[in-house]
Design an enzyme around this catalytic site. Structure first.
Site: not given
Length: 383
Positions: A125-126, A131, A244-245, A365
């Site tokens: 992703m990042t 960010g 995920e969180r 996350g």
């Protein structure tokens, strides 16, 4: 350790299996793998043989078809031994992108290998300049014939150095924002134009091969688009981010308990001024606070797991679990290190690893600041 309400008899039996596996296959090598900066494929394959990697993967795709509670057991047991370097969580999240959004053909193509541990997954992703802003990714995947041509770079990629499969977040429509984002599976073996950059030198999580990834005119079949339609990537990400969180909250609970347990062992044995460190009132008060915070966090996670079962867990509630869990973890680990005195600063003590590993929990996350913003938006009925 509080007894989570979501754990029934079969979960406890499964926890025993995971615990024995980690005791036998991980603990003897934890220092060696920390120095190496990676965990060997053979360990993943042993986890696959025991059904740990495929617990929630459908049976017709090589898994056991169990509920996410069983994955939660693994996250908890891993955290309770003070490790966050084995990238099982990211591998697991990648499987859920496939079980939720992939076509039947795609599931059969990738999930059996992920369940067995023969293929390790990462999620890219990042990017260096984006960010937490996933809508602003600049990596592109442009159609050319029956292929996508991919260009871009990713950073902070867990399992990046060893990944056989990478769930890539890319723009299939560079002119659009969230609507231009798609998820594309990258099979890294012998892939022209794909390059793993340097293994990143992190403050913590030393066992994980976190890396930079580079894509230069990489060609993959259009059949590697996860799902049937371009532009669904941002929605797919948002739908899976609550899980995920919640994982991060569960890991925070296990790591907090590990910090408390190892500190209890230390203060019961260590003496100062003629008495055990445990016998000082400040020590007892700090440990009482830590134990209470762990109980409160566990109770909140019980509620989140119940809502996950009922399919009522909101992104806002998951954000609460992530930020509150990681904040609580960092507070507890910091206090526990303090009770170790100078020895807490020595890498030979587990509390030092717990301390350096904990800090990133408030960043990945989605940063805790982003979590608070998500929560705040839900409080404002006009937005």
């Amino acid at each position: 350790m509080p007894n989570p309400a979501w754990m029934q008899e079969d979960h406890h039996a499964y926890a025993d299996t995971v615990r024995r596996f980690l005791d036998d296959e991980f603990q003897p090598h934890r220092d060696t793998w920390k120095q190496a900066g990676s965990i060997p494929k053979a360990f993943w394959q042993k986890a696959g043989e025991l059904g740990i990697l495929g617990a929630t993967i459908p049976e017709n795709c090589g898994g056991s078809g169990l509920s996410r509670h069983f994955d939660a057991v693994t996250f908890l047991e891993q955290a309770k031994i003070g490790d966050s370097g084995w990238g099982f969580a990211v591998h697991n999240i990648a499987t859920h992108y496939l079980t939720t959004f992939a076509t039947d053909q795609q599931k059969q193509r990738w999930l059996p290998h992920m369940a067995s541990g023969d293929q390790v997954a990462a999620i890219a992703m990042t990017e260096p300049g984006t960010g937490s802003d996933l809508q602003a990714v600049t990596t592109t995947a442009i159609k050319d014939g029956n292929e996508y041509v991919i260009n871009g770079a990713k950073t902070f990629i867990t399992n990046g150095g060893s990944a056989d499969l990478v769930v890539l977040v890319a723009k299939t429509d560079p002119k659009a924002k969230g609507r231009g984002v798609s998820l594309i599976m990258i099979e890294t073996k012998d892939l022209d134009g794909f390059r793993v950059g340097r293994k990143l030198d992190k403050m913590g999580m030393k066992r994980n091969d976190t890396a930079e990834l580079f894509f230069e005119d990489v060609r993959v079949p259009q059949t590697n688009l996860i799902g049937l339609e371009e532009g669904q990537g941002f929605i797919q990400l948002m739908q899976q981010l609550p899980w995920e969180r919640l994982i991060l909250g569960i890991s925070a609970l296990g790591a907090s308990q590990c910090a408390l347990d190892t500190t209890l062992d230390y203060v019961r044995e260590r003496k100062a001024f003629g008495q055990r460190i445990m016998d000082f009132q400040n020590t007892r008060f700090k440990l009482a606070e830590a134990a209470t915070k762990i109980e409160v966090l566990s109770a909140f996670l019980d509620q989140c797991m119940a809502e996950l079962d009922a399919r009522t867990l909101t992104p806002e509630k998951a954000a609460m679990a992530k930020w509150w869990g990681s904040q609580t973890q960092c507070e507890i680990v910091d206090e526990c290190l303090q009770l170790h005195g100078g020895y807490g600063y020595m890498n030979e003590y587990l509390i030092a690893e717990l301390y350096t590993d904990a800090r990133v929990q408030k960043i990945y996350g989605g940063t805790n600041e982003i979590m608070k913003e998500l929560i705040a938006r839900s409080l404002d009925s006009d937005t």
